[in-house]
Write a protein that holds these residues in place. Structure first.
Motif, PDB file in Angstrom:
ATOM      1  N   VAL A 105       0.796  -1.393  -0.072  1.00 26.50           N
ATOM      2  CA  VAL A 105       0.139  -0.024  -0.122  1.00 26.50           C
ATOM      3  C   VAL A 105       0.828   1.353   0.022  1.00 26.50           C
ATOM      4  O   VAL A 105       0.393   2.031  -0.805  1.00 26.50           O
ATOM      5  CB  VAL A 105      -0.909  -0.096   1.117  1.00 26.50           C
ATOM      6  N   SER A 106       2.076   1.167   0.657  1.00 24.35           N
ATOM      7  CA  SER A 106       2.742   2.374   0.826  1.00 24.35           C
ATOM      8  C   SER A 106       3.400   2.514  -0.611  1.00 24.35           C
ATOM      9  O   SER A 106       3.837   3.782  -0.916  1.00 24.35           O
ATOM     10  CB  SER A 106       3.734   2.327   1.944  1.00 24.35           C
ATOM     11  N   ALA A 107       3.628   1.277  -1.251  1.00 23.37           N
ATOM     12  CA  ALA A 107       4.413   1.626  -2.496  1.00 23.37           C
ATOM     13  C   ALA A 107       3.372   2.165  -3.464  1.00 23.37           C
ATOM     14  O   ALA A 107       3.915   3.020  -4.355  1.00 23.37           O
ATOM     15  CB  ALA A 107       4.969   0.286  -2.990  1.00 23.37           C
ATOM     16  N   VAL A 108       1.981   1.617  -3.550  1.00 24.19           N
ATOM     17  CA  VAL A 108       1.337   2.578  -4.256  1.00 24.19           C
ATOM     18  C   VAL A 108       1.001   3.951  -4.067  1.00 24.19           C
ATOM     19  O   VAL A 108       1.071   5.014  -5.117  1.00 24.19           O
ATOM     20  CB  VAL A 108      -0.054   1.638  -4.321  1.00 24.19           C
ATOM     21  N   PHE A 109       0.964   4.237  -2.847  1.00 26.97           N
ATOM     22  CA  PHE A 109       0.865   5.792  -2.510  1.00 26.97           C
ATOM     23  C   PHE A 109       2.311   6.600  -2.986  1.00 26.97           C
ATOM     24  O   PHE A 109       2.175   7.721  -3.189  1.00 26.97           O
ATOM     25  CB  PHE A 109       0.521   6.029  -0.987  1.00 26.97           C
ATOM     26  N   ALA A 110       3.345   5.995  -2.777  1.00 32.69           N
ATOM     27  CA  ALA A 110       4.552   6.435  -3.171  1.00 32.69           C
ATOM     28  C   ALA A 110       4.657   6.834  -4.704  1.00 32.69           C
ATOM     29  O   ALA A 110       5.232   7.876  -5.133  1.00 32.69           O
ATOM     30  CB  ALA A 110       5.719   5.539  -2.699  1.00 32.69           C
ATOM     31  N   GLN A 111       3.894   5.885  -5.506  1.00 31.76           N
ATOM     32  CA  GLN A 111       3.779   6.249  -6.867  1.00 31.76           C
ATOM     33  C   GLN A 111       2.779   7.259  -7.552  1.00 31.76           C
ATOM     34  O   GLN A 111       3.250   8.019  -8.238  1.00 31.76           O
ATOM     35  CB  GLN A 111       3.623   4.716  -7.663  1.00 31.76           C
ATOM     36  N   THR A 112       1.776   7.380  -6.652  1.00 33.52           N
ATOM     37  CA  THR A 112       0.835   8.290  -7.248  1.00 33.52           C
ATOM     38  C   THR A 112       0.374   9.154  -6.174  1.00 33.52           C
ATOM     39  O   THR A 112       0.236   8.688  -4.828  1.00 33.52           O
ATOM     40  CB  THR A 112      -0.621   7.602  -7.841  1.00 33.52           C
ATOM     41  N   GLU A 113       0.584  10.627  -6.516  1.00 37.54           N
ATOM     42  CA  GLU A 113       0.236  11.641  -5.367  1.00 37.54           C
ATOM     43  C   GLU A 113      -0.558  12.694  -5.684  1.00 37.54           C
ATOM     44  O   GLU A 113      -0.478  12.907  -7.140  1.00 37.54           O
ATOM     45  CB  GLU A 113       1.627  12.072  -4.649  1.00 37.54           C
ATOM     46  N   LEU A 114      -1.004  13.285  -4.949  1.00 42.19           N
ATOM     47  CA  LEU A 114      -1.776  14.639  -5.225  1.00 42.19           C
ATOM     48  C   LEU A 114      -1.021  15.757  -5.606  1.00 42.19           C
ATOM     49  O   LEU A 114      -0.387  16.362  -4.888  1.00 42.19           O
ATOM     50  CB  LEU A 114      -3.099  14.853  -4.339  1.00 42.19           C
ATOM     51  N   ILE A 115      -1.211  15.834  -6.904  1.00 44.62           N
ATOM     52  CA  ILE A 115      -0.185  17.221  -7.622  1.00 44.62           C
ATOM     53  C   ILE A 115      -1.064  18.418  -7.802  1.00 44.62           C
ATOM     54  O   ILE A 115      -1.968  17.935  -8.454  1.00 44.62           O
ATOM     55  CB  ILE A 115       0.707  16.631  -8.794  1.00 44.62           C
ATOM     56  N   ALA A 116      -0.583  19.461  -7.682  1.00 44.43           N
ATOM     57  CA  ALA A 116      -1.215  20.752  -7.845  1.00 44.43           C
ATOM     58  C   ALA A 116      -0.207  21.375  -8.841  1.00 44.43           C
ATOM     59  O   ALA A 116       0.979  21.598  -8.886  1.00 44.43           O
ATOM     60  CB  ALA A 116      -1.252  21.537  -6.619  1.00 44.43           C
ATOM     61  N   ILE A 117      -1.066  21.729 -10.073  1.00 47.50           N
ATOM     62  CA  ILE A 117      -0.381  22.223 -11.142  1.00 47.50           C
ATOM     63  C   ILE A 117      -1.167  23.600 -11.619  1.00 47.50           C
ATOM     64  O   ILE A 117      -2.237  23.747 -11.688  1.00 47.50           O
ATOM     65  CB  ILE A 117      -0.641  21.197 -12.635  1.00 47.50           C
ATOM     66  N   SER A 118      -0.328  24.660 -11.842  1.00 42.15           N
ATOM     67  CA  SER A 118      -0.707  26.045 -12.167  1.00 42.15           C
ATOM     68  C   SER A 118       0.361  26.387 -13.106  1.00 42.15           C
ATOM     69  O   SER A 118       1.441  26.020 -13.344  1.00 42.15           O
ATOM     70  CB  SER A 118      -0.903  26.765 -10.873  1.00 42.15           C
ATOM     71  N   GLY A 119      -0.131  27.655 -13.888  1.00 40.51           N
ATOM     72  CA  GLY A 119       0.690  28.309 -14.769  1.00 40.51           C
ATOM     73  C   GLY A 119      -0.139  29.428 -15.611  1.00 40.51           C
ATOM     74  O   GLY A 119      -1.344  29.667 -15.160  1.00 40.51           O
TER      75      GLY A 119
END
Length: 288
Positions: free
Chosen positions: A19-33
Protein backbone atom coordinates in the motif's frame (compact mmCIF):
# COMPACT_ATOMS: atom_id res chain seq x y z
CA UNK A 1 -2.25 -26.34 17.92
CA UNK A 2 0.52 -24.01 16.81
CA UNK A 3 -0.30 -20.32 16.95
CA UNK A 4 -0.52 -18.48 13.61
CA UNK A 5 0.42 -15.04 14.97
CA UNK A 6 3.85 -14.86 13.26
CA UNK A 7 2.27 -15.64 9.89
CA UNK A 8 -0.45 -13.02 10.37
CA UNK A 9 2.08 -10.38 11.38
CA UNK A 10 4.19 -11.13 8.29
CA UNK A 11 1.11 -10.89 6.06
CA UNK A 12 0.18 -7.52 7.54
CA UNK A 13 3.71 -6.21 7.03
CA UNK A 14 3.67 -7.22 3.33
CA UNK A 15 0.22 -5.63 2.84
CA UNK A 16 1.32 -2.33 4.40
CA UNK A 17 4.47 -2.33 2.27
CA UNK A 18 2.49 -2.76 -0.96
CA UNK A 19 0.00 0.00 0.00
CA UNK A 20 2.84 2.41 0.83
CA UNK A 21 4.47 1.61 -2.52
CA UNK A 22 1.24 2.45 -4.37
CA UNK A 23 0.88 5.78 -2.54
CA UNK A 24 4.53 6.51 -3.26
CA UNK A 25 3.91 6.09 -6.99
CA UNK A 26 0.79 8.33 -7.25
CA UNK A 27 0.29 11.51 -5.26
CA UNK A 28 -1.97 14.52 -5.39
CA UNK A 29 -0.14 17.11 -7.47
CA UNK A 30 -1.14 20.76 -7.84
CA UNK A 31 -0.41 22.22 -11.29
CA UNK A 32 -0.71 25.89 -12.18
CA UNK A 33 0.66 28.36 -14.68
CA UNK A 34 -0.12 30.89 -17.39
CA UNK A 35 -0.36 30.59 -21.20
CA UNK A 36 0.59 33.46 -23.50
CA UNK A 37 0.95 33.96 -27.24
CA UNK A 38 4.48 33.77 -28.55
CA UNK A 39 5.65 37.05 -30.03
CA UNK A 40 2.93 39.32 -28.64
CA UNK A 41 2.96 38.10 -25.03
CA UNK A 42 -0.83 38.41 -24.77
CA UNK A 43 -2.67 36.08 -22.40
CA UNK A 44 -4.64 33.33 -24.16
CA UNK A 45 -8.04 32.47 -22.65
CA UNK A 46 -9.84 29.21 -23.36
CA UNK A 47 -6.70 27.11 -23.90
CA UNK A 48 -7.26 23.42 -23.23
CA UNK A 49 -4.76 22.04 -20.69
CA UNK A 50 -4.82 18.26 -20.29
CA UNK A 51 -2.61 15.44 -19.08
CA UNK A 52 -1.48 13.20 -21.90
CA UNK A 53 -2.88 9.70 -21.49
CA UNK A 54 -5.28 10.74 -18.72
CA UNK A 55 -8.76 12.20 -18.48
CA UNK A 56 -7.92 15.19 -16.29
CA UNK A 57 -7.38 18.78 -17.30
CA UNK A 58 -8.82 22.28 -17.36
CA UNK A 59 -8.97 25.51 -19.39
CA UNK A 60 -7.29 28.85 -18.98
CA UNK A 61 -9.33 31.78 -17.69
CA UNK A 62 -9.59 35.29 -19.11
CA UNK A 63 -6.06 36.11 -17.92
CA UNK A 64 -4.56 32.96 -19.44
CA UNK A 65 -4.07 31.32 -16.03
CA UNK A 66 -4.90 27.71 -15.13
CA UNK A 67 -4.75 25.54 -12.03
CA UNK A 68 -5.92 22.05 -11.15
CA UNK A 69 -5.07 19.09 -8.91
CA UNK A 70 -4.82 15.45 -9.91
CA UNK A 71 -3.34 12.18 -8.70
CA UNK A 72 -0.37 11.67 -11.01
CA UNK A 73 3.07 10.12 -11.10
CA UNK A 74 6.22 11.91 -12.22
CA UNK A 75 7.11 12.36 -14.99
CA UNK A 76 3.97 13.28 -16.96
CA UNK A 77 3.21 15.40 -20.02
CA UNK A 78 0.86 18.40 -20.26
CA UNK A 79 -0.80 19.11 -23.62
CA UNK A 80 -1.77 22.69 -24.49
CA UNK A 81 -4.25 23.06 -27.34
CA UNK A 82 -5.90 26.25 -28.65
CA UNK A 83 -7.67 27.17 -31.88
CA UNK A 84 -5.37 29.07 -34.22
CA UNK A 85 -2.20 27.94 -32.41
CA UNK A 86 0.18 25.00 -32.60
CA UNK A 87 -0.28 22.19 -30.09
CA UNK A 88 2.50 22.16 -27.49
CA UNK A 89 3.53 19.40 -25.08
CA UNK A 90 5.46 20.10 -21.87
CA UNK A 91 7.03 17.33 -19.76
CA UNK A 92 6.84 17.76 -15.99
CA UNK A 93 9.58 15.82 -14.18
CA UNK A 94 9.23 17.23 -10.66
CA UNK A 95 7.36 19.80 -8.60
CA UNK A 96 8.41 23.37 -9.21
CA UNK A 97 7.28 26.92 -9.85
CA UNK A 98 4.11 27.76 -11.85
CA UNK A 99 4.51 27.08 -15.55
CA UNK A 100 4.88 29.77 -18.21
CA UNK A 101 3.91 28.42 -21.64
CA UNK A 102 4.01 30.28 -24.98
CA UNK A 103 1.95 29.07 -27.95
CA UNK A 104 2.85 30.01 -31.50
CA UNK A 105 0.06 31.32 -33.72
CA UNK A 106 -0.88 29.31 -36.81
CA UNK A 107 -2.86 30.27 -39.90
CA UNK A 108 -5.83 28.02 -40.63
CA UNK A 109 -7.29 27.90 -44.15
CA UNK A 110 -10.91 26.83 -44.32
CA UNK A 111 -13.46 26.74 -47.10
CA UNK A 112 -16.16 29.37 -47.32
CA UNK A 113 -19.43 28.71 -45.51
CA UNK A 114 -22.80 30.06 -46.64
CA UNK A 115 -25.42 30.35 -43.87
CA UNK A 116 -29.12 30.46 -44.72
CA UNK A 117 -32.13 30.81 -42.45
CA UNK A 118 -35.78 29.86 -42.41
CA UNK A 119 -38.87 31.52 -41.03
CA UNK A 120 -39.93 28.42 -39.12
CA UNK A 121 -37.96 26.01 -36.97
CA UNK A 122 -37.08 22.84 -38.86
CA UNK A 123 -34.45 20.18 -39.11
CA UNK A 124 -31.35 21.08 -41.09
CA UNK A 125 -31.43 17.72 -42.87
CA UNK A 126 -35.10 18.06 -43.82
CA UNK A 127 -34.75 21.57 -45.28
CA UNK A 128 -31.70 21.78 -47.52
CA UNK A 129 -31.40 25.17 -49.22
CA UNK A 130 -29.23 25.06 -52.33
CA UNK A 131 -26.96 28.09 -52.72
CA UNK A 132 -24.61 28.16 -55.70
CA UNK A 133 -21.60 30.44 -55.42
CA UNK A 134 -19.23 31.90 -57.98
CA UNK A 135 -16.15 33.19 -56.18
CA UNK A 136 -13.48 35.55 -57.43
CA UNK A 137 -11.23 32.72 -58.60
CA UNK A 138 -13.99 31.17 -60.72
CA UNK A 139 -14.77 34.60 -62.17
CA UNK A 140 -11.16 35.07 -63.27
CA UNK A 141 -10.96 31.60 -64.81
CA UNK A 142 -14.24 31.73 -66.71
CA UNK A 143 -14.05 32.00 -70.53
CA UNK A 144 -17.19 34.18 -70.61
CA UNK A 145 -16.83 37.78 -71.79
CA UNK A 146 -17.99 39.09 -68.38
CA UNK A 147 -18.68 37.79 -64.91
CA UNK A 148 -22.42 38.21 -65.49
CA UNK A 149 -22.28 35.92 -68.53
CA UNK A 150 -20.36 33.44 -66.37
CA UNK A 151 -23.50 32.88 -64.30
CA UNK A 152 -24.67 30.56 -67.08
CA UNK A 153 -22.06 28.04 -65.89
CA UNK A 154 -23.65 27.89 -62.43
CA UNK A 155 -25.82 24.85 -61.83
CA UNK A 156 -29.51 25.58 -62.26
CA UNK A 157 -29.03 28.96 -63.96
CA UNK A 158 -29.99 29.82 -67.53
CA UNK A 159 -29.19 33.19 -69.08
CA UNK A 160 -31.89 34.60 -71.38
CA UNK A 161 -31.08 37.33 -73.89
CA UNK A 162 -33.83 39.90 -73.42
CA UNK A 163 -32.37 42.50 -75.77
CA UNK A 164 -29.13 43.48 -77.47
CA UNK A 165 -27.83 45.12 -74.31
CA UNK A 166 -28.52 42.82 -71.38
CA UNK A 167 -29.31 39.28 -70.27
CA UNK A 168 -31.61 38.04 -67.53
CA UNK A 169 -30.86 34.99 -65.32
CA UNK A 170 -33.57 32.33 -65.12
CA UNK A 171 -33.63 29.67 -62.38
CA UNK A 172 -37.13 28.23 -62.75
CA UNK A 173 -36.97 26.84 -66.29
CA UNK A 174 -39.61 29.17 -67.75
CA UNK A 175 -38.41 30.45 -71.11
CA UNK A 176 -39.64 34.03 -70.84
CA UNK A 177 -37.76 37.14 -71.96
CA UNK A 178 -38.25 38.92 -68.63
CA UNK A 179 -37.83 36.89 -65.47
CA UNK A 180 -40.32 38.61 -63.18
CA UNK A 181 -40.11 37.77 -59.47
CA UNK A 182 -36.35 37.29 -59.73
CA UNK A 183 -34.54 39.49 -57.20
CA UNK A 184 -31.05 40.81 -57.80
CA UNK A 185 -29.14 42.33 -54.87
CA UNK A 186 -25.82 44.14 -54.65
CA UNK A 187 -24.46 43.87 -51.10
CA UNK A 188 -28.02 43.29 -49.91
CA UNK A 189 -29.53 46.26 -51.78
CA UNK A 190 -32.25 45.64 -54.39
CA UNK A 191 -30.96 46.74 -57.83
CA UNK A 192 -34.00 45.97 -59.96
CA UNK A 193 -35.43 48.51 -62.36
CA UNK A 194 -38.14 50.43 -60.50
CA UNK A 195 -40.42 50.80 -63.54
CA UNK A 196 -40.01 47.31 -65.01
CA UNK A 197 -39.68 45.19 -61.87
CA UNK A 198 -36.96 43.02 -63.40
CA UNK A 199 -33.17 43.21 -63.23
CA UNK A 200 -31.71 44.80 -66.33
CA UNK A 201 -28.82 42.40 -66.38
CA UNK A 202 -25.82 44.18 -64.92
CA UNK A 203 -26.55 47.51 -66.62
CA UNK A 204 -26.73 49.36 -63.31
CA UNK A 205 -24.59 46.97 -61.27
CA UNK A 206 -20.91 46.87 -60.32
CA UNK A 207 -18.07 46.15 -62.74
CA UNK A 208 -15.97 43.03 -62.75
CA UNK A 209 -13.21 44.78 -60.79
CA UNK A 210 -15.63 45.38 -57.89
CA UNK A 211 -17.10 41.87 -57.73
CA UNK A 212 -15.88 39.57 -54.96
CA UNK A 213 -18.46 36.77 -55.35
CA UNK A 214 -21.93 36.01 -56.69
CA UNK A 215 -24.41 33.83 -54.79
CA UNK A 216 -27.39 32.28 -56.57
CA UNK A 217 -30.37 30.88 -54.69
CA UNK A 218 -32.35 29.11 -57.39
CA UNK A 219 -36.07 28.47 -57.49
CA UNK A 220 -38.52 28.66 -54.63
CA UNK A 221 -35.76 28.35 -52.01
CA UNK A 222 -35.39 32.12 -52.25
CA UNK A 223 -39.01 32.77 -51.14
CA UNK A 224 -37.59 33.71 -47.74
CA UNK A 225 -36.73 37.10 -49.26
CA UNK A 226 -40.33 37.86 -50.16
CA UNK A 227 -42.77 37.58 -53.05
CA UNK A 228 -40.42 39.32 -55.47
CA UNK A 229 -37.89 36.50 -55.08
CA UNK A 230 -40.01 33.40 -55.67
CA UNK A 231 -38.28 32.83 -59.02
CA UNK A 232 -34.79 33.05 -57.58
CA UNK A 233 -32.24 35.39 -56.06
CA UNK A 234 -28.81 36.67 -57.10
CA UNK A 235 -26.69 38.45 -54.51
CA UNK A 236 -23.63 40.25 -55.88
CA UNK A 237 -21.00 40.92 -53.19
CA UNK A 238 -18.46 43.64 -53.89
CA UNK A 239 -14.88 43.95 -52.65
CA UNK A 240 -14.24 45.75 -49.41
CA UNK A 241 -12.25 48.97 -49.72
CA UNK A 242 -10.35 48.03 -46.56
CA UNK A 243 -9.26 44.65 -47.91
CA UNK A 244 -8.69 45.42 -51.60
CA UNK A 245 -6.84 48.73 -51.71
CA UNK A 246 -5.00 50.47 -54.52
CA UNK A 247 -5.59 51.10 -58.20
CA UNK A 248 -6.99 48.42 -60.53
CA UNK A 249 -7.55 48.74 -64.27
CA UNK A 250 -8.70 46.24 -66.85
CA UNK A 251 -9.18 46.53 -70.58
CA UNK A 252 -11.04 44.02 -72.73
CA UNK A 253 -10.75 44.13 -76.52
CA UNK A 254 -12.68 42.10 -79.05
CA UNK A 255 -13.59 42.18 -82.73
CA UNK A 256 -17.20 42.50 -83.82
CA UNK A 257 -18.52 41.40 -87.27
CA UNK A 258 -15.49 39.28 -88.03
CA UNK A 259 -16.93 37.92 -91.29
CA UNK A 260 -17.47 41.43 -92.66
CA UNK A 261 -20.73 40.52 -94.44
CA UNK A 262 -23.19 42.99 -92.93
CA UNK A 263 -20.64 45.61 -92.03
CA UNK A 264 -16.91 46.04 -91.69
CA UNK A 265 -15.15 44.45 -88.70
CA UNK A 266 -14.91 46.81 -85.75
CA UNK A 267 -13.22 46.77 -82.38
CA UNK A 268 -15.30 46.23 -79.25
CA UNK A 269 -13.69 47.45 -76.02
CA UNK A 270 -14.60 47.55 -72.36
CA UNK A 271 -12.65 49.52 -69.76
CA UNK A 272 -13.03 49.68 -65.99
CA UNK A 273 -11.05 51.54 -63.34
CA UNK A 274 -11.22 50.96 -59.59
CA UNK A 275 -9.40 52.91 -56.89
CA UNK A 276 -9.74 52.34 -53.16
CA UNK A 277 -7.74 53.83 -50.31
CA UNK A 278 -8.40 54.20 -46.60
CA UNK A 279 -7.49 57.53 -45.03
CA UNK A 280 -6.71 58.37 -41.43
CA UNK A 281 -3.99 58.88 -38.86
CA UNK A 282 -3.39 55.15 -38.45
CA UNK A 283 -3.87 54.23 -42.11
CA UNK A 284 -1.50 54.04 -45.04
CA UNK A 285 -1.68 57.73 -45.92
CA UNK A 286 -1.73 59.05 -42.38
CA UNK A 287 2.00 59.52 -41.81
CA UNK A 288 4.62 61.07 -43.99
Amino acid sequence: MKPYYPSLILLLILLLASVSAVFAQTELIAISGVVREKGTGEALPGVSVSVKGASVGTQTDGDGKFAFKAKLRYPFVLVFNAIGHDVQEVEIASAGQPLAVSLEARNILTSEVVVSASRVEESRLKSPVAIEKLDIRAIKETPAPSFYDALESVKGVQMLTSSLTFKVPNTRGFNVPNNFRFMQLVDGVDMQAATLGVPLGNAIGPTELDIASVEITPGAASALYGMNAINGLANLSTKSAFTYQGLSVYQKVGVNHVDGRDRDPSALTETAIRWAQTLGADKRWGRG
